[in-house]
Design a protein around this motif. Structure first.
Motif, PDB file in Angstrom:
ATOM      1  N   GLU A   1       0.816  -1.213   0.000  1.00 52.19           N
ATOM      2  CA  GLU A   1       0.000   0.000   0.000  1.00 52.19           C
ATOM      3  C   GLU A   1       0.852   1.267   0.000  1.00 52.19           C
ATOM      4  O   GLU A   1       0.434   2.308  -0.467  1.00 52.19           O
TER       5      GLU A   1
ATOM      6  N   LYS B   1       4.800   3.084  -4.389  1.00 56.05           N
ATOM      7  CA  LYS B   1       4.241   3.725  -5.579  1.00 56.05           C
ATOM      8  C   LYS B   1       4.842   3.075  -6.828  1.00 56.05           C
ATOM      9  O   LYS B   1       6.065   2.903  -6.921  1.00 56.05           O
TER      10      LYS B   1
ATOM     11  N   SER C   1      -1.511  -0.711  -8.402  1.00 54.06           N
ATOM     12  CA  SER C   1      -1.856   0.674  -8.724  1.00 54.06           C
ATOM     13  C   SER C   1      -0.892   1.230  -9.769  1.00 54.06           C
ATOM     14  O   SER C   1       0.292   0.895  -9.789  1.00 54.06           O
TER      15      SER C   1
ATOM     16  N   ASP D   1       0.585   4.539 -10.471  1.00 52.01           N
ATOM     17  CA  ASP D   1       0.679   5.818  -9.767  1.00 52.01           C
ATOM     18  C   ASP D   1       1.317   6.928 -10.600  1.00 52.01           C
ATOM     19  O   ASP D   1       1.069   8.109 -10.336  1.00 52.01           O
TER      20      ASP D   1
END
Length: 440
Positions: A4, A7, A66, A68
């Protein structure tokens, strides 16, 4: 560190030379860099932008995590893929239009003249004319260049009509490789009236500039333009080819201030934001005047080690921070050396590489010489004229980065590295005759 807090930064054209430098940016321990397309896919052969976009999209869509940031430090097509993919995936970048206003050399000149008079006289060359003629308002000596090119590819300095026609013939033959795919980009933008019908395969003529060459590095963050470094670009004697980029610049403070002011004014006119830039100028010591050569809508990866040596942080920091929405501020003079340079070891005639150093030899030279990093370009057996991405006048053999206390130490380290590399050549005709004899 949990997933989490990490990045994911996708770097279009991430290469081995830049990965170690990227990993030196502040906060790199919480970043994971991913290659998005290879340099070979991006720069070899004719570029087909829809295919590249689809390939990149396939990689991103398949990524389990993700997305980012999407960044890049190369010219077209990387510079245009960054805003296109950022728009698709909701990441931060400048607009596609602002990138094209920099990269399309003719449109860029039209924008520059709205903000400053510090540029040469320029105009289009009609490549379809028979015979093509130099523009009336541009006088010899002049430079001819396509609207788009890699590393001065198909850029020619010409001093008379004969040289003009020879250069135009070469530009005609090669302009479509980048010009045709760039037209795909122009179709995505609402062009101003002055760009109607210009297209991507236009040839620009502009009067030659004199003096010393200098580069300005900066970024635009939340609409504010910041210049964080000025570098001298020093050429080989009697040649347009770079010998080295040197940081910081040795120009007088009033000239540095003038470069800051013109750069800020022009970048506001271009309308960039959340992006880095590098602008090249000429400074004429006799007239004290500066003239803008070109705007690059990205920082120069060539300068990354120089900023790290002198300021303590590579300029990749600004690119990554802007893409992540963080403070791109650069430290000042916090590095290990007072000066730094990127040297271009070149060969000015064609030939075949008879001997090239091994990776182990290069690593040994770097270990034995503090403040040095070396990239050798050709491999044993390569013919120099067949190396990709070379300029029109020379062949790059090695990039040598040096940090030192002064200019004399930078040169001493460069000379030592050139001798230690032991590159050896034979001229191309001799190598071809030897190969033919071996086949018989």
């Amino acid at each position: 560190m949990s997933d989490e807090t990490v990045k994911n930064v996708f770097v279009i054209g991430l290469d081995e030379a830049n990965l170690p430098t990227l990993q030196q940016v502040p906060g790199a321990d919480r970043l994971r860099f991913h290659q998005l397309l290879t340099v070979e896919e991006l720069q070899h052969g004719e570029v087909h932008l829809p295919t590249l976009f689809d390939k990149a999209q396939g990689v991103l869509d398949a990524f389990d995590g993700s997305i980012d940031a999407i960044v890049g430090y190369w010219d077209f097509p990387v510079s245009t893929l960054v805003p296109m993919l950022s728009e698709r995936y909701g990441t931060r970048s400048t607009s596609l239009e602002s990138v094209v206003k920099c990269e399309h050399k003719y449109w860029s000149r039209l924008e520059q003249q709205k903000a400053t008079d510090r540029h040469p006289r320029f105009d289009q060359v009609d490549l379809s004319a028979d015979p093509p003629r130099p523009p009336e308002k541009v006088t010899f000596p002049m430079w001819l260049k396509p609207a788009l090119s890699y590393s001065s590819e198909l850029a020619f300095g010409v001093g008379d009509e004969e040289e003009f026609h020879k250069a135009v013939a070469e530009i005609r033959d090669g302009i479509s490789r980048i010009g045709r795919p760039f037209e795909h980009i122009l179709e995505r933008i609402d062009l101003p009236p002055e760009m109607n019908g210009v297209g991507g395969r236009v040839c620009l003529a502009e009067e030659a500039m004199s003096g010393v060459q200098v580069a300005v590095e900066g970024y635009v963050h939340q609409g504010e333009v910041t210049v964080y470094g000025v570098l001298d670009s020093i050429q080989y004697p009697d040649s347009p080819c770079f010998l080295r980029h040197q940081y910081p610049s040795m120009l007088p403070p009033p000239v540095i201030a003038q470069l800051h002011e013109v750069s800020e004014r022009v970048m506001r006119q271009i309308g960039m934001d959340s992006a880095t830039f590098s602008i090249e100028y000429f400074y004429d010591p006799r007239t004290q005047e500066i003239n803008l050569l070109e705007i690059n809508p990205r920082h120069s990866q060539s300068h990354a080690e120089l900023f790290q040596y002198v300021d303590g942080v590579p300029n990749h920091h600004c690119m990554v921070s802007l893409a992540l929405g963080e403070d791109p501020h650069m430290p000042h003079r916090e590095g290990s050396y007072a000066m730094a340079a990127k040297w271009y070891h070149r060969w000015f005639t064609d030939g075949v590489v008879r001997r090239a150093p091994s990776p182990e030899e290069i690593a040994r030279i770097e270990r034995e010489t503090p403040g040095v990093r070396i990239e050798v370009i050709p491999e044993q057996g390569d013919r120099l004229s067949e190396l990709p991405g070379q300029d029109s006048y020379s062949y790059e053999l090695a990039h040598i980065y040096t940090g030192g206390a002064d200019e004399a130490e930078l040169r001493e380290k460069f000379d030592h590295c050139v001798a230690a590399l032991g590159l050896a050549f034979e001229d191309a005709p001799a190598a071809e005759a030897e190969a033919e004899a071996a086949r018989e």
